[in-house]
Enzyme design. Sequence first.
Site, PDB file in Angstrom:
ATOM      1  N   GLU A   1     -14.000  -3.611  -9.876  1.00 25.31           N
ATOM      2  CA  GLU A   1     -13.333  -2.325 -10.086  1.00 25.31           C
ATOM      3  C   GLU A   1     -12.565  -2.368 -11.400  1.00 25.31           C
ATOM      4  OE1 GLU A   1      -9.611   0.315  -8.349  1.00 25.31           O
ATOM      5  OE2 GLU A   1     -10.348  -1.392  -7.184  1.00 25.31           O
TER       6      GLU A   1
ATOM      7  N   ASP B   1      -9.829   5.747 -21.891  1.00 25.14           N
ATOM      8  CA  ASP B   1      -8.568   5.075 -22.217  1.00 25.14           C
ATOM      9  C   ASP B   1      -8.842   3.977 -23.233  1.00 25.14           C
ATOM     10  OD1 ASP B   1      -7.428   6.652 -20.293  1.00 25.14           O
ATOM     11  OD2 ASP B   1      -7.304   5.076 -18.769  1.00 25.14           O
TER      12      ASP B   1
ATOM     13  N   GLN C   1     -19.583  15.921 -16.049  1.00 21.87           N
ATOM     14  CA  GLN C   1     -20.515  15.829 -17.175  1.00 21.87           C
ATOM     15  C   GLN C   1     -19.849  15.207 -18.393  1.00 21.87           C
ATOM     16  OE1 GLN C   1     -22.797  19.509 -17.909  1.00 21.87           O
ATOM     17  NE2 GLN C   1     -22.245  20.186 -15.845  1.00 21.87           N
TER      18      GLN C   1
ATOM     19  N   LYS D   1     -27.627  19.756 -10.005  1.00 19.19           N
ATOM     20  CA  LYS D   1     -27.081  20.046 -11.327  1.00 19.19           C
ATOM     21  C   LYS D   1     -26.445  18.798 -11.932  1.00 19.19           C
ATOM     22  CE  LYS D   1     -23.910  23.221 -13.702  1.00 19.19           C
ATOM     23  NZ  LYS D   1     -22.967  24.350 -13.524  1.00 19.19           N
TER      24      LYS D   1
ATOM     25  N   GLY E   1      12.808  -4.691  -1.378  1.00 17.48           N
ATOM     26  CA  GLY E   1      13.209  -4.038  -2.613  1.00 17.48           C
ATOM     27  C   GLY E   1      14.156  -4.935  -3.397  1.00 17.48           C
TER      28      GLY E   1
ATOM     29  N   CYS F   1      12.272  -8.644   4.495  1.00 19.63           N
ATOM     30  CA  CYS F   1      12.753  -9.177   3.225  1.00 19.63           C
ATOM     31  C   CYS F   1      14.152  -8.622   2.918  1.00 19.63           C
ATOM     32  CB  CYS F   1      11.758  -8.901   2.104  1.00 19.63           C
ATOM     33  SG  CYS F   1      12.037  -9.934   0.645  1.00 19.63           S
TER      34      CYS F   1
ATOM     35  N   GLN G   1      17.880  -9.084   4.938  1.00 17.77           N
ATOM     36  CA  GLN G   1      19.128  -9.479   4.279  1.00 17.77           C
ATOM     37  C   GLN G   1      20.223  -8.442   4.517  1.00 17.77           C
ATOM     38  OE1 GLN G   1      18.122 -10.200   0.163  1.00 17.77           O
ATOM     39  NE2 GLN G   1      16.776 -11.917   0.643  1.00 17.77           N
TER      40      GLN G   1
ATOM     41  N   GLU H   1      23.346 -11.175  -5.059  1.00 21.08           N
ATOM     42  CA  GLU H   1      22.497 -10.380  -5.947  1.00 21.08           C
ATOM     43  C   GLU H   1      23.209  -9.103  -6.366  1.00 21.08           C
ATOM     44  OE1 GLU H   1      18.155  -8.019  -5.992  1.00 21.08           O
ATOM     45  OE2 GLU H   1      18.824  -9.042  -4.167  1.00 21.08           O
TER      46      GLU H   1
ATOM     47  N   ARG I   1      13.955 -14.123  -4.098  1.00 22.19           N
ATOM     48  CA  ARG I   1      14.813 -15.068  -4.821  1.00 22.19           C
ATOM     49  C   ARG I   1      16.052 -15.445  -4.012  1.00 22.19           C
ATOM     50  NH1 ARG I   1      12.982 -15.287 -10.020  1.00 22.19           N
ATOM     51  NH2 ARG I   1      12.073 -13.389 -10.890  1.00 22.19           N
TER      52      ARG I   1
ATOM     53  N   HIS J   1       6.897 -11.286   4.397  1.00 27.13           N
ATOM     54  CA  HIS J   1       6.245  -9.970   4.312  1.00 27.13           C
ATOM     55  C   HIS J   1       5.016  -9.901   5.220  1.00 27.13           C
ATOM     56  CE1 HIS J   1       8.437  -8.169   0.873  1.00 27.13           C
ATOM     57  NE2 HIS J   1       8.672  -9.435   0.562  1.00 27.13           N
TER      58      HIS J   1
ATOM     59  N   GLU K   1       3.554  -7.386   6.287  1.00 24.68           N
ATOM     60  CA  GLU K   1       2.655  -6.273   5.932  1.00 24.68           C
ATOM     61  C   GLU K   1       1.484  -6.741   5.081  1.00 24.68           C
ATOM     62  OE1 GLU K   1       5.736  -6.247   2.539  1.00 24.68           O
ATOM     63  OE2 GLU K   1       5.625  -6.786   4.663  1.00 24.68           O
TER      64      GLU K   1
END
Length: 544
Positions: free
Chosen positions: A142, A149, A194, A225, A367, A394, A398, A418, A475, A522, A524
Site C-alpha cells: 500500500e 503528490d 479519469q 465508461k 495520551g 496507559c 496513571q 510528567e 515513559r 495497550h 487494543e
Amino acid sequence: MSITTKFVFITGGVLSSLGKGVASSSLAHLLKMCHFEVDMLKIDPYINIDPGTLSPFEHGEVFVTADGSETDLDIGHYERFLNKDFSKENNFTTGQIYLSVIEQERQGQYLGKTIQVIPHIVEEIKERILKLGQGKDFLIVEVGGTVGDIEGMVYLEAIRELKNALGSKQVANIHVTLVPYIATSQELKTKPTQHSIIELRRLGVSANIILARCSQDLGADLKAKIASSCDVPVQNVIQAKDAPSIYACPANYLQEGLLDALFKHFNMEAQLDHRQFDLWAGLVHHILNPQRTLKIAFVGKYVHLSESYKSFLESMVCVGAHLKVRVEPVLINSEEFELQEGESETQLKERVARTLQSVDGLLVPGGFGSRGIEGMINAITYARESKKPFFGVCLGAQVMVIEFARHVLGLKGAHSSEFDTNAPHKVIDLLESQANTTHKGSSMRLGTHKISLKEGSLIAKTYNALEVYERHRHRYTINPDYLESYAKHGLEVVGQSFDHSQNLTEAMALKDHPFFLGVQYHPEFTSRLIAPNPLFKAFVQACM
C-alpha cells in the site's frame, strides 16, 4: 535469483482517506482464505523516520507492533483483518529510506559515486520490497498519499521499474479512486477517476484494476465508461461502495469480482475456504444485526479526531461481534469535565454526573501532556463512586492512580512528574530506563513484554492465565512507594513485570467494584475481529 512472489501495489487518487488500508487488508484477507502465504507493506511518503513523534491530530493513532516499532495505523487494520502480528519490516517511510542511503554513503559503500534519487533511493525501495516478498505467495504493498503528490513520485518510479524487471504477470497495480455523487445533478461523476489514471500513466504506471469508491451503485454504463476511458477490462472496474462496516468489505469485494480480476491478471486459479469465510461472515452479521446497544464514554484528549483512537474503537467493534452487541462510543473531550468560569466544585460534580449517568461504562485511553488531565480525574471519580464500570489504559491507568491517591488516600497535590515536576507526591514517575533519554523518536518502553498476573484476580480469570504478553508505549510508570497504601484501601496490584532491574506495576484493580481496572499496557493493539483481547470483552460484559 528466481522470484515467484506476486506483487500487488495499491495506490490512491483524487484525495486521501479513500480507504486504501481497508482495501489492502480486505484483499489480503481474501487471499489468506484461499490458503496463500500473504504479507503486507505500508509505505509512507513523509520524511519522519516513523509516526512516533507525530501529533495524533496530525496523523491519527500510532500503532505499536510486537517488536516495538511505532508504525502507521494501517498496520492495525492489517493485524485485525489477518489475525497475525506484523513488524517493523511491514512499514517504512521516506525518512527511513533516505537515512539508510545516507548512512551507507557515509560508510563508503557507494565507492565515491554521486548519490541520486535514481538509482540509489529507488534501489533502496526496491530492495526492501523484494526482501519482504521473499518466500511469500503475495505481497500487498500500500502506497500512502495520493498520486500526484511530489513525495510519492519516487515510489511510483520503483513500481514502474519492478514491473519492468519482473514482468506484468508478477506485478498488479490496483488504483483506488473516487467516483463522487453530485447531489444537485443527482449523478455520479467519473472525471476525477479519469484524471487520476492520466496522472498515474504520466508517471509510467498503468492501473490493472480500478477500485472505485462510491456512495451509490455504479451501474453497468458507468463501469463501461470508466473501463473505456481508463483502458482496463470492464470486469476490472470494481465497485467499492460505502459499507456499513469495514469488516463487510472482503465479502463485498469478493462479490464484485476483485479476486476473479486479480487471478485472471496473474493467470492462476484458487479456491476460497468457505469454512473460514462463513466464520467471518457470521461475525459481520452480528456487527450489523446486534441484539442490543451499549453506550461507553471515551473521555480523552484527542476526541476531535476519532482516528486517534482507531484501535480502541475497532476493539469495541470486535468484542461487540462476539457478544452480539453494538458499542456506541460517546467521545467526550476531557477538558469539558474541568471547572468552568464561575462554577463551583459541587456544580462541576453534578454536571459530570449528568453527562455520564446515561452511559453504561467509561474508558480513559492513552495520551501525552497535561491538557485535560483534571477532567479525566473528575470522570474517574464519578465512575469509582457510582460503581460504573471503568477501564483505564496507559495514561488512563496513571490518571486512575492519581485520582485514588488524591481522593481516597487524601494525598493533596498527588500528580505525575510528567505534568508537575514539583508535585509533593509523585505517584506517577519517570521509568528508570528513561532517565537519560534525550531522543524522542522510538525511545519509549515499546513493544511486547511479559506480565505476571495475580492468582485468583479478575484479570487472571479474564485471561485464563497467570502470564500474558502485551504491548507497551510509555515513559512513565506507577510509583511503587505508594502501593502498600493503595492496597490498604482496596486498590491492589494485579499485574507486574520486571524490566531493567525494576519491578513495574502493569495492572491495578479496585476491590468491591463491578469493574475498575487500569493497565499500563495497550490491549487494543492485540484485539482482532477473530480474537478480541480478553480485557475488552470483560469490560464490555461488565457494561452489559
